[in-house]
Design a protein around this motif. Structure first.
Motif, PDB file in Angstrom:
ATOM      1  N   GLY A   1      -6.414   0.497  14.113  1.00 19.07           N
ATOM      2  CA  GLY A   1      -6.563  -0.349  12.959  1.00 19.07           C
ATOM      3  C   GLY A   1      -5.551  -1.144  12.674  1.00 19.07           C
ATOM      4  N   ASP A   2      -5.693  -1.725  11.407  1.00 21.97           N
ATOM      5  CA  ASP A   2      -5.054  -2.781  10.712  1.00 21.97           C
ATOM      6  C   ASP A   2      -3.925  -1.852   9.834  1.00 21.97           C
ATOM      7  OD1 ASP A   2      -5.519  -4.909  12.123  1.00 21.97           O
ATOM      8  OD2 ASP A   2      -7.102  -5.541  10.489  1.00 21.97           O
ATOM      9  N   GLY A   3      -3.969  -0.519   9.478  1.00 21.76           N
ATOM     10  CA  GLY A   3      -3.368   0.291   8.564  1.00 21.76           C
ATOM     11  C   GLY A   3      -4.299   0.720   7.433  1.00 21.76           C
ATOM     12  N   GLY A   4      -3.947   1.215   6.226  1.00 22.68           N
ATOM     13  CA  GLY A   4      -4.748   1.497   5.172  1.00 22.68           C
ATOM     14  C   GLY A   4      -5.151   3.056   5.311  1.00 22.68           C
ATOM     15  N   PHE A   5      -6.403   3.334   4.736  1.00 22.23           N
ATOM     16  CA  PHE A   5      -6.685   4.655   4.682  1.00 22.23           C
ATOM     17  C   PHE A   5      -6.384   5.376   5.754  1.00 22.23           C
ATOM     18  CE2 PHE A   5      -9.754   8.208   4.440  1.00 22.23           C
ATOM     19  CZ  PHE A   5      -9.416   8.781   3.272  1.00 22.23           C
ATOM     20  N   CYS A   6      -5.955   6.614   5.649  1.00 20.90           N
ATOM     21  CA  CYS A   6      -5.974   7.589   6.857  1.00 20.90           C
ATOM     22  C   CYS A   6      -6.302   8.957   6.126  1.00 20.90           C
ATOM     23  CB  CYS A   6      -4.769   7.748   7.624  1.00 20.90           C
ATOM     24  SG  CYS A   6      -3.101   8.037   6.403  1.00 20.90           S
ATOM     25  N   VAL A   7      -6.537  10.089   7.096  1.00 20.50           N
ATOM     26  CA  VAL A   7      -6.961  11.142   6.593  1.00 20.50           C
ATOM     27  C   VAL A   7      -6.871  12.377   7.743  1.00 20.50           C
ATOM     28  CG1 VAL A   7      -9.378  10.899   7.603  1.00 20.50           C
ATOM     29  CG2 VAL A   7      -9.116  12.482   5.362  1.00 20.50           C
ATOM     30  N   VAL A   8      -6.596  13.720   7.041  1.00 21.36           N
ATOM     31  CA  VAL A   8      -6.602  14.652   8.234  1.00 21.36           C
ATOM     32  C   VAL A   8      -7.734  15.391   8.182  1.00 21.36           C
ATOM     33  CG1 VAL A   8      -5.329  16.726   8.822  1.00 21.36           C
ATOM     34  CG2 VAL A   8      -3.893  14.927   7.854  1.00 21.36           C
ATOM     35  N   PRO A   9      -8.715  15.087   9.036  1.00 18.63           N
ATOM     36  CA  PRO A   9     -10.218  15.752   9.014  1.00 18.63           C
ATOM     37  C   PRO A   9     -10.006  17.264   9.028  1.00 18.63           C
ATOM     38  CG  PRO A   9     -10.134  14.246  10.533  1.00 18.63           C
ATOM     39  CD  PRO A   9      -8.610  14.308  10.279  1.00 18.63           C
ATOM     40  N   GLY A  10     -10.795  17.982   7.958  1.00 20.44           N
ATOM     41  CA  GLY A  10     -10.743  19.314   7.588  1.00 20.44           C
ATOM     42  C   GLY A  10      -9.776  19.873   6.673  1.00 20.44           C
ATOM     43  N   SER A  11      -8.844  19.343   6.282  1.00 17.80           N
ATOM     44  CA  SER A  11      -7.854  19.933   5.666  1.00 17.80           C
ATOM     45  C   SER A  11      -8.291  20.130   4.350  1.00 17.80           C
ATOM     46  CB  SER A  11      -6.529  18.729   5.675  1.00 17.80           C
ATOM     47  OG  SER A  11      -7.219  17.354   4.844  1.00 17.80           O
ATOM     48  N   HIS A  12      -9.429  19.605   3.764  1.00 15.71           N
ATOM     49  CA  HIS A  12      -9.737  20.202   2.413  1.00 15.71           C
ATOM     50  C   HIS A  12      -9.802  21.908   2.699  1.00 15.71           C
ATOM     51  CE1 HIS A  12     -13.314  19.298   4.846  1.00 15.71           C
ATOM     52  NE2 HIS A  12     -13.945  19.915   3.965  1.00 15.71           N
ATOM     53  N   LYS A  13     -10.203  22.351   3.912  1.00  7.14           N
ATOM     54  CA  LYS A  13     -10.744  23.623   3.948  1.00  7.14           C
ATOM     55  C   LYS A  13      -9.493  24.582   4.546  1.00  7.14           C
ATOM     56  CE  LYS A  13     -15.231  22.485   5.856  1.00  7.14           C
ATOM     57  NZ  LYS A  13     -16.006  22.730   7.163  1.00  7.14           N
ATOM     58  N   SER A  14      -8.245  23.835   4.424  1.00  8.61           N
ATOM     59  CA  SER A  14      -7.063  24.401   4.866  1.00  8.61           C
ATOM     60  C   SER A  14      -6.412  25.231   3.763  1.00  8.61           C
ATOM     61  CB  SER A  14      -5.994  23.277   5.488  1.00  8.61           C
ATOM     62  OG  SER A  14      -4.765  23.922   5.795  1.00  8.61           O
ATOM     63  N   ASN A  15      -5.937  26.308   4.059  1.00  7.87           N
ATOM     64  CA  ASN A  15      -5.148  27.191   3.027  1.00  7.87           C
ATOM     65  C   ASN A  15      -3.643  27.387   3.513  1.00  7.87           C
ATOM     66  OD1 ASN A  15      -4.727  28.634   0.962  1.00  7.87           O
ATOM     67  ND2 ASN A  15      -5.550  30.659   1.934  1.00  7.87           N
ATOM     68  N   VAL A  16      -3.160  26.232   4.345  1.00  9.90           N
ATOM     69  CA  VAL A  16      -1.704  26.180   4.717  1.00  9.90           C
ATOM     70  C   VAL A  16      -1.029  24.827   4.285  1.00  9.90           C
ATOM     71  CG1 VAL A  16      -0.566  26.194   6.956  1.00  9.90           C
ATOM     72  CG2 VAL A  16      -2.980  26.916   6.877  1.00  9.90           C
ATOM     73  N   LYS A  17       0.120  25.081   3.784  1.00  9.22           N
ATOM     74  CA  LYS A  17       1.031  24.123   3.438  1.00  9.22           C
ATOM     75  C   LYS A  17       1.063  22.826   4.611  1.00  9.22           C
ATOM     76  CE  LYS A  17       5.292  22.961   1.244  1.00  9.22           C
ATOM     77  NZ  LYS A  17       6.525  23.381   0.846  1.00  9.22           N
TER      78      LYS A  17
ATOM     79  N   LEU B   1      -1.844   4.256   5.926  1.00  8.93           N
ATOM     80  CA  LEU B   1      -0.681   3.649   7.046  1.00  8.93           C
ATOM     81  C   LEU B   1      -0.254   2.331   6.481  1.00  8.93           C
ATOM     82  CD1 LEU B   1      -2.686   4.928   9.889  1.00  8.93           C
ATOM     83  CD2 LEU B   1      -0.727   5.819   9.010  1.00  8.93           C
ATOM     84  N   ALA B   2       0.941   1.769   6.873  1.00  7.20           N
ATOM     85  CA  ALA B   2       1.381   0.551   6.512  1.00  7.20           C
ATOM     86  C   ALA B   2       0.175  -0.526   6.763  1.00  7.20           C
ATOM     87  CB  ALA B   2       2.547   0.332   7.378  1.00  7.20           C
ATOM     88  N   TRP B   3       0.045  -1.328   6.098  1.00  7.20           N
ATOM     89  CA  TRP B   3      -1.004  -2.423   6.380  1.00  7.20           C
ATOM     90  C   TRP B   3      -0.218  -3.498   7.127  1.00  7.20           C
ATOM     91  CZ3 TRP B   3      -5.874  -2.713   6.094  1.00  7.20           C
ATOM     92  CH2 TRP B   3      -6.507  -3.940   6.128  1.00  7.20           C
ATOM     93  N   LYS B   4      -1.026  -3.993   8.196  1.00  8.69           N
ATOM     94  CA  LYS B   4      -0.829  -4.834   9.348  1.00  8.69           C
ATOM     95  C   LYS B   4      -1.595  -6.100   9.475  1.00  8.69           C
ATOM     96  CE  LYS B   4       1.703  -1.215  11.966  1.00  8.69           C
ATOM     97  NZ  LYS B   4       1.565  -0.389  13.026  1.00  8.69           N
ATOM     98  N   GLY B   5      -2.783  -6.228   8.414  1.00  7.88           N
ATOM     99  CA  GLY B   5      -3.861  -7.031   8.725  1.00  7.88           C
ATOM    100  C   GLY B   5      -3.428  -8.417   8.281  1.00  7.88           C
ATOM    101  N   GLU B   6      -4.003  -9.315   8.408  1.00  7.14           N
ATOM    102  CA  GLU B   6      -3.938 -10.600   8.287  1.00  7.14           C
ATOM    103  C   GLU B   6      -4.343 -11.051   6.858  1.00  7.14           C
ATOM    104  OE1 GLU B   6      -5.159 -13.390  11.323  1.00  7.14           O
ATOM    105  OE2 GLU B   6      -3.753 -12.321  12.807  1.00  7.14           O
ATOM    106  N   THR B   7      -5.582 -10.274   6.336  1.00 11.36           N
ATOM    107  CA  THR B   7      -6.119 -10.531   5.098  1.00 11.36           C
ATOM    108  C   THR B   7      -5.534  -9.403   3.936  1.00 11.36           C
ATOM    109  OG1 THR B   7      -7.847  -8.874   5.665  1.00 11.36           O
ATOM    110  CG2 THR B   7      -8.192 -11.388   6.103  1.00 11.36           C
ATOM    111  N   GLN B   8      -5.735  -9.616   2.705  1.00 14.19           N
ATOM    112  CA  GLN B   8      -5.282  -8.826   1.819  1.00 14.19           C
ATOM    113  C   GLN B   8      -6.275  -7.509   1.791  1.00 14.19           C
ATOM    114  OE1 GLN B   8      -6.235 -10.010  -2.268  1.00 14.19           O
ATOM    115  NE2 GLN B   8      -4.062  -9.271  -2.854  1.00 14.19           N
ATOM    116  N   ARG B   9      -5.573  -6.472   1.658  1.00 14.78           N
ATOM    117  CA  ARG B   9      -6.253  -5.226   1.535  1.00 14.78           C
ATOM    118  C   ARG B   9      -6.626  -4.858   0.059  1.00 14.78           C
ATOM    119  NH1 ARG B   9      -3.835   0.473   1.143  1.00 14.78           N
ATOM    120  NH2 ARG B   9      -5.378   1.676   1.461  1.00 14.78           N
ATOM    121  N   ARG B  10      -7.769  -4.632  -0.175  1.00 18.57           N
ATOM    122  CA  ARG B  10      -8.287  -4.236  -1.391  1.00 18.57           C
ATOM    123  C   ARG B  10      -9.125  -2.927  -1.546  1.00 18.57           C
ATOM    124  NH1 ARG B  10     -10.338  -9.453  -4.562  1.00 18.57           N
ATOM    125  NH2 ARG B  10      -8.410 -10.606  -4.380  1.00 18.57           N
TER     126      ARG B  10
END
Length: 157
Positions: free
Chosen positions: A1-17, A54-63
């Motif tokens: 993608g162009d950057g922006g939001f990223c996530v680690v799926p399932g990490s809300h259930k993790s009990n590990v640093k 993630l670093a934004w690489k898109g040509e439009t403004q990210r909102r």
């Protein structure tokens, strides 16, 4: 993608640093996902989920528009008000609003845009509301504000 939001799926259930290097994306990239979204999409996730941008690489403004849901009695606090002086003044922008946003954030905004940047609040706080395309200021009685100022030393406690 162009950057922006990223996530680690399932990490809300993790009990590990989180491993070193993952916080800035330098290592463990195989676990970091960027959902494919289109303009107008809504993405819901738990704050307990490891997430970032993630670093934004898109040509439009990210909102981004961030909404947090909690009972009104828990959805605000003095930490949102930056340099509040107890009277609603602040060094931030927003025309005297007690926010922590830099003044430059407000340069090209109309009153409705400024209202959107207000911090979370409970209904007892002074608040600009957008109603039918107009911004209407709701406020508490002067008696209640005077009480809070006298007892807590600020108009917001």
């Amino acid at each position: 993608g162009d950057g922006g939001f990223c996530v680690v799926p399932g990490s809300h259930k993790s009990n590990v640093k989180m491993p070193k290097g993952m916080v800035d994306g330098l290592t463990h990239r195989e676990f970091i996902r960027q959902p494919v979204t289109q303009a107008g999409d809504v993405l819901l996730f738990s704050e307990g989920t490891v997430h970032g941008a993630l670093a934004w690489k898109g040509e439009t403004q990210r909102r981004v528009c961030l909404y947090r849901f909690a009972p009104a009695t828990c959805a605000y606090g003095r930490s949102y008000f930056g340099n509040e002086q107890g009277d609603g003044s602040s060094e931030g922008g927003g025309g005297g609003s007690a926010t922590a946003w830099p003044a430059t954030f407000y340069d090209d905004l109309d009153d409705a845009g400024k209202a959107v940047l207000e911090p979370p609040y409970a209904n007892r706080l002074d608040r600009p509301n957008i109603e039918g395309g107009s911004v209407i200021m709701t406020t508490r009685s002067e008696t209640k504000k005077a009480f809070d100022k006298e007892v807590f030393g600020t108009k917001y406690f």
